[in-house]
Structure formats: C-alpha cells, structure tokens
Design an enzyme around this catalytic site. Structure first.
Site, PDB file in Angstrom:
ATOM      1  CE  LYS A 116      -2.808  -2.330  -0.089  1.00 34.41           C
ATOM      2  NZ  LYS A 116      -3.697  -2.793  -1.721  1.00 34.41           N
ATOM      3  N   GLY A 165      -8.969  -2.498   5.906  1.00 34.54           N
ATOM      4  CA  GLY A 165      -9.375  -1.805   6.839  1.00 34.54           C
ATOM      5  C   GLY A 165      -8.475  -2.705   8.386  1.00 34.54           C
ATOM      6  CE  LYS A 201      -5.865  17.066   8.239  1.00 31.42           C
ATOM      7  NZ  LYS A 201      -5.355  17.392   9.542  1.00 31.42           N
ATOM      8  CB  ILE A 203     -10.372  12.132   5.148  1.00 27.56           C
ATOM      9  CG1 ILE A 203      -9.089  12.295   4.356  1.00 27.56           C
ATOM     10  CG2 ILE A 203     -11.185  12.769   4.052  1.00 27.56           C
ATOM     11  CD1 ILE A 203      -8.684  13.239   3.489  1.00 27.56           C
ATOM     12  CG  ASN A 290      -9.475  -3.127  -4.650  1.00 30.05           C
ATOM     13  OD1 ASN A 290      -8.285  -3.161  -3.526  1.00 30.05           O
ATOM     14  ND2 ASN A 290     -10.413  -2.586  -4.206  1.00 30.05           N
ATOM     15  NE  ARG A 292     -11.357  -7.904  -4.782  1.00 28.73           N
ATOM     16  CZ  ARG A 292     -10.782  -7.170  -4.103  1.00 28.73           C
ATOM     17  NH1 ARG A 292      -9.475  -7.274  -3.836  1.00 28.73           N
ATOM     18  NH2 ARG A 292     -11.469  -5.997  -3.199  1.00 28.73           N
ATOM     19  CB  VAL A 295     -17.836  -8.251  -3.594  1.00 30.48           C
ATOM     20  CG1 VAL A 295     -19.644  -8.562  -3.904  1.00 30.48           C
ATOM     21  CG2 VAL A 295     -17.108  -9.534  -3.888  1.00 30.48           C
TER      22      VAL A 295
HETATM   23  C1  MV4 Z   1      -9.209   5.933   5.819  1.00 28.90           C
HETATM   24  C2  MV4 Z   1      -9.870   6.935   6.544  1.00 28.90           C
HETATM   25  C3  MV4 Z   1      -9.796   8.518   6.813  1.00 28.90           C
HETATM   26  N1  MV4 Z   1      -8.683   8.416   7.144  1.00 28.90           N
HETATM   27  N2  MV4 Z   1      -7.677   6.767   5.945  1.00 28.90           N
HETATM   28  C4  MV4 Z   1     -10.719   2.056   5.562  1.00 28.90           C
HETATM   29  C5  MV4 Z   1     -11.121   0.755   4.554  1.00 28.90           C
HETATM   30  C6  MV4 Z   1      -9.126   1.070   3.970  1.00 28.90           C
HETATM   31  N3  MV4 Z   1      -8.697   0.810   2.456  1.00 28.90           N
HETATM   32  C7  MV4 Z   1      -8.403   2.478   4.558  1.00 28.90           C
HETATM   33  N4  MV4 Z   1     -10.109   2.933   5.432  1.00 28.90           N
HETATM   34  C8  MV4 Z   1     -10.277   4.188   5.710  1.00 28.90           C
HETATM   35  N5  MV4 Z   1      -8.983   5.099   5.384  1.00 28.90           N
HETATM   36  C9  MV4 Z   1      -7.465   8.644   6.300  1.00 28.90           C
HETATM   37  N6  MV4 Z   1      -6.560   8.414   5.854  1.00 28.90           N
HETATM   38  C10 MV4 Z   1     -11.215   6.054   7.141  1.00 28.90           C
HETATM   39  C11 MV4 Z   1     -11.310   4.577   6.254  1.00 28.90           C
HETATM   40  C12 MV4 Z   1     -12.608   4.401   6.401  1.00 28.90           C
HETATM   41  C13 MV4 Z   1     -13.477   3.577   5.812  1.00 28.90           C
HETATM   42  C14 MV4 Z   1     -13.308   3.710   4.484  1.00 28.90           C
HETATM   43  C15 MV4 Z   1     -13.781   3.183   3.540  1.00 28.90           C
HETATM   44  C16 MV4 Z   1     -15.441   2.679   3.824  1.00 28.90           C
HETATM   45  C17 MV4 Z   1     -15.946   2.462   5.213  1.00 28.90           C
HETATM   46  C18 MV4 Z   1     -14.630   3.738   6.305  1.00 28.90           C
HETATM   47  C19 MV4 Z   1     -14.977   3.002   7.056  1.00 28.90           C
HETATM   48  C20 MV4 Z   1     -14.215   3.436   8.517  1.00 28.90           C
HETATM   49  C21 MV4 Z   1     -12.864   3.870   7.906  1.00 28.90           C
END
Ligand code: MV4
Length: 495
Positions: A116, A165, A201, A203, A290, A292, A295
């Site tokens: 990543k 996640g 940071k 978001i 991703n 691939r 879903v």
């Molecule tokens: C984040 C974020 C807020 N700020 N990164 C969750 C899945 C993983 N791929 C990255 N994720 C997140 N990264 C930053 N800098 C919030 C999430 C996140 C989230 C992202 C997509 C869909 C659902 C989520 C649920 C909780 C947190």
C-alpha cells in the site's frame, strides 16, 4: 490464446465466470474442495476436478493443486475470481512460467498495488491526489511524530501489507500515536509477516468512491464511472450504488482521468478498481487499487450496459477494446445488496446451514447473482455471502423502490440472513436522501428492533400473507443443524 479456462474459485463468481466463458465460446473447468461437491459451479462447468479437503489452504489457495488441475485438464488459462489467489503476484507469475494465462493484470502491477505504501508512491508520482502523510514506510516513532505534527492530528496508522481496513489505528494525539505505533507494528508483523506502517492525516466522514477501470494489451484505457461503497460494516461492504449520490459529471471526469493516469503508470491491463476517499468538499484522494474483478462489479454492468467479465476475458485473449470514453456514461441507476448467511441479531455471526426454501425476486431490472438453491447446505469454511441482489432503474428514487420491493420478495428459509438489515437501511431517511458517509452504520443508523434472539420464524413461503409462527428450533436432524462456528482466517475472507 486459449480455449479452455480453469476457474480457481467457487460460489456466485465461479458461476459468473462460467457464463461469460460460455458466451465467448470457451470451455470451462471447475475446481472444488470436498466441502463443495454439491456446489453449483461444479454442476455447470464442462469439467470438474476435486482438488482437496474443505480447508481453503489445502484447496482454493493451494498453487500446486490448482496448477496440477489445469495441467491434467489441458486448460490454457486460469480465472481467479475475487478473494483467494486473485491478488497473489506469485501465483500470477507461476501461471505464466507454466504457460498458463492468468486472467488479470501482469504480476508486477499486482505486486506494486499490493504494497500500500508503494501503491501510494506510484500514484503520487503519476499526479494522482493522495492523502497527506508519510512518504512511504515510517522509520520509527520519532519519524511518525514529526510527520503527524506537520499534517496535524488526528492521524491514522496503516499496515503497508494490509488493506481493506485491516491493521488500521486512528490516533487523536501524540500520546495515542506513541502507544498505537508499537501495537500496530506488532499486529502487522503477526498478521501480514510485515511490521511496516505508513501514516496519513484522517479524512473525516469520508465517502468511499471507487472508479472502475478496463484496459487492453494495446494501450487503450477506459473508466466506467464510480461506485459508492460507503455503506460498510467493519470494512465489509453491505450496499453499493452507482451513480454516487455525491457525484457530478465534472467530478466523475476528473476522478476517471486520475484513475487512468495511475493505471498507466503500472501498465495495467484487464479490469481494476481505484479506491478513493472523497471528503465533504468533494476533494478526492487515492486510497488503494484492487487488481481484480470486484464483488460489486454488477452495478457498473447494469448502469453502463457493459459486460465486464466478458471484456476482462477478451483482454486476456489479446483483443483490442474499441469503446469511446465520451460515450461511457451511466444509463441507469443501479444498487446492489449483499445477502450474507449472517445473523444481524447476533452481531452478524456467520450462519451456515441448510437452505430449506428460497424464493428470489424478479421482473425488469432485477438481477440475482447467486450459486445456492433449496436444499443446499452452506459450508462453514468460506465467505458468508450467498447472493447479490442488483436492481436498476432510470432514477435513484425508482431504484430504491425497486430494491425495497425486491427485498420483500427475497425469502430464505432455514438460516438467518442479512435481508432484514437491508430493508431497514433502505427505509432510513439518510439513505433515501443520499446523505450518508462511511460513518453511516455506526452513527446515523440505529436499528429500530432490539437485538432479542428470535425464537419463532415465519413460514412465509407456504402461506403468503397471513404467516404461521412455527418453532424455529426443531429437533436437530444430522446436518441440518448449524455447525459450530469455524473461524475463517483473514486470508480466506473474500473482500
Ligand atoms: C482512512 C479513513 C480516513 N482517513 N484513511 C478503511 C478501509 C481502508 N481501506 C482504509 N479505510 C479508511 N482509511 C484516512 N486517511 C477512513 C477509512 C475508513 C473507511 C474507508 C472506506 C470505507 C469505510 C470506512 C470505514 C471506516 C474507516
């Protein structure tokens, strides 16, 4: 070139691949574990090979058994579906060295997007907006502290080998950063055999918006708009829709162009998805790619009237794509609900067991992708998704109404499923208004019904309308009882 495809997967996606192969005049080989003898994909493939015991590590994840099955059946290509070996660069490489076409991007693209921090670096260099944070891997706590001070709290620690996640930690101040740094690193080392972390940071209340990409081997790149996947529970998607309620044609064009720029950096081929976080001011930031088929690909197929699976296979055959990007606009609004064998009244605990009866909705604009049937026993060893309900209509309002009515018609007896929670989400004012973010399930959405275990069940198929209450706990008859929950490792989980 190839004319026989081995499908290294199971469930609805294996059946989806079989259908696409048929339509292209290709023959198919199903592989299956001992727990999948009665699975639908085995029945509908032209040939089938049992590759091992129920455990994924000895069947669907075992390189040697899958390659051997391809060799004995003389298959020329392997389609990995999603999950299992779909994003395993080593597997893609071994396929190539065995003279088998891996239906997916080249190994180097899978490998770069799999790390990543590398993926983020590639995208930054391509000019794709990325979330402010560390330049790659953090050297140690001191390094993390300096970066956090410069971007501002709250910050998030992520494992470079993680994704979806897994291995994430939010830190609201320096104290939490110090504590979490060691915890996250130890956890990452244990879970992914790689302790490396990167920092970003946070978001706040982001939307998860992903762009569908398709590229051929001749340098043609296209995007098919976005999917909004913000409705998630513990990083498992529940509902996806396209167009996203927050999208504008102008933002779609900019995000699509950014995604294509990024894909070109790694000479991407085939289908792929660029995940972005979008904030309230509609700033977008690359998150992960991703490599691939996903879903939720059917909502793009429905909205854009395109067959992504067929195109993915055509690209692997070396065909040239002749779309015109300016004509790739959404023709429909499409929504997908993932129906899982899980009990929403028991913390979404997997509920494997026998499907006693099933009725699926239909009519114009209603699609059900599934590989289960009445009398089928859902094995406890794999992912709990049993069906995807996909609808399309001309407007979002009509699509929501169609989905809501289709859910009412979707009856599964014998095991609890997530159908009930989908109905509640579709009735929620914030979902209907389209004003939801990734925080929806934890904050905006409060379940109306108390989580009391249900003792009685409705026999709705036998007597529609006035339903009969029957004992939901009949005397157990051999395998109709729900087996002990089997822990599925993170690796075996699909998405
Ligand atoms: C984040 C974020 C807020 N700020 N990164 C969750 C899945 C993983 N791929 C990255 N994720 C997140 N990264 C930053 N800098 C919030 C999430 C996140 C989230 C992202 C997509 C869909 C659902 C989520 C649920 C909780 C947190």
């Amino acid at each position: 070139m190839f004319n026989k495809v081995l499908i290294a997967n199971r469930g609805e996606i294996a059946l989806r691949v079989i259908r696409a192969c048929r339509e292209l005049g290709l023959t198919t080989v199903a592989v299956y574990s001992e727990a999948d003898r009665d699975a639908v994909h085995v029945r509908f493939a032209d040939e089938d090979v049992c590759i091992g015991p129920a455990s994924s590590s000895q069947s669907y994840l075992d390189f040697k058994r899958i390659i051997a099955a391809a060799e004995v059946t003389n298959a020329g290509a392997i389609h990995p579906g999603y999950g299992f070996l779909a994003e395993n660069a080593d597997f893609a490489e071994i396929c190539e060295s065995c003279g088998l076409t891996f239906i997916g991007p080249r190994p180097h693209a899978i490998r770069q997007m799999g790390d990543k921090a590398v993926a983020k670096d590639v995208m930054r260099k391509a000019g794709v907006p990325v979330i402010p944070g560390s330049d790659g891997v953090i050297a140690g706590f001191e390094d993390a502290r300096e970066i956090a001070d410069s971007v501002g709290y709250p910050v998030i620690l992520k494992a470079v080998a993680g994704g979806g996640g897994k291995g994430m930690r939010v830190c609201k101040d320096e104290m939490e950063l110090e504590r979490n740094f060691h915890i996250a690193s130890t956890e990452a080392a244990k879970a992914f055999s790689n302790p490396d972390l990167y920092l970003e940071k946070v978001i706040v209340n982001p939307h998860h918006v992903e762009i569908q990409l398709l590229a051929d081997q001749h340098g043609n790149y296209y995007h098919f708009g976005e999917r909004d996947c913000s409705i998630q529970r513990r990083h498992q998607k529940l509902i996806e829709e396209t167009p996203s309620p927050l999208m504008t044609p102008e933002l779609r064009a900019r995000m699509g162009e950014a995604a294509i720029k990024g894909a070109k950096m790694v000479d991407y081929i085939g289908v792929g998805t660029m995940e972005f976080l979008v904030d309230d001011a509609r700033n977008f930031y690359f998150m992960e790619m991703n490599t691939r088929i996903q879903v939720e690909h059917p909502i793009t197929e429905e909205a854009y009237e395109v067959d992504l699976l067929q195109n993915q296979i055509k690209v692997a055959l070396g065909e040239k794509l002749e779309f015109k990007q300016e004509l790739l606009t959404p023709k429909w609004h499409s929504i997908e609900c993932r129906i899982n064998a899980e009990d929403p009244d028991a913390d979404f605990r997997p509920s494997p067991g026998r499907i006693e009866a099933i009725h699926t909705p239909g009519g114009p604009g209603v699609r059900v992708d599934k590989a289960v049937y009445a009398g089928y026993f859902i094995p406890p060893y794999y992912d709990s998704m049993i069906a995807k309900l996909i609808v399309r209509a001309r407007t979002r309002r009509e699509a929501i109404a169609k989905m809501r009515h289709s859910l009412d018609e979707f009856i599964v007896e014998g095991i609890p499923t997530t159908i009930s929670i989908h109905k509640e989400i579709l009735d929620h004012p914030d979902f209907i208004a389209g004003t939801y973010s990734t925080a929806f399930l934890e904050t905006q959405f409060k379940r109306e019904k108390a989580s009391i275990p249900v003792k009685k069940k409705l026999v709705t198929l036998r007597r529609s309308g006035e339903s009969t209450l029957v004992d939901a706990n009949p005397t157990p008859i051999n395998d109709t009882t729900t087996p002990e929950r089997v822990e599925v490792s993170a690796e075996e989980k699909k998405e």
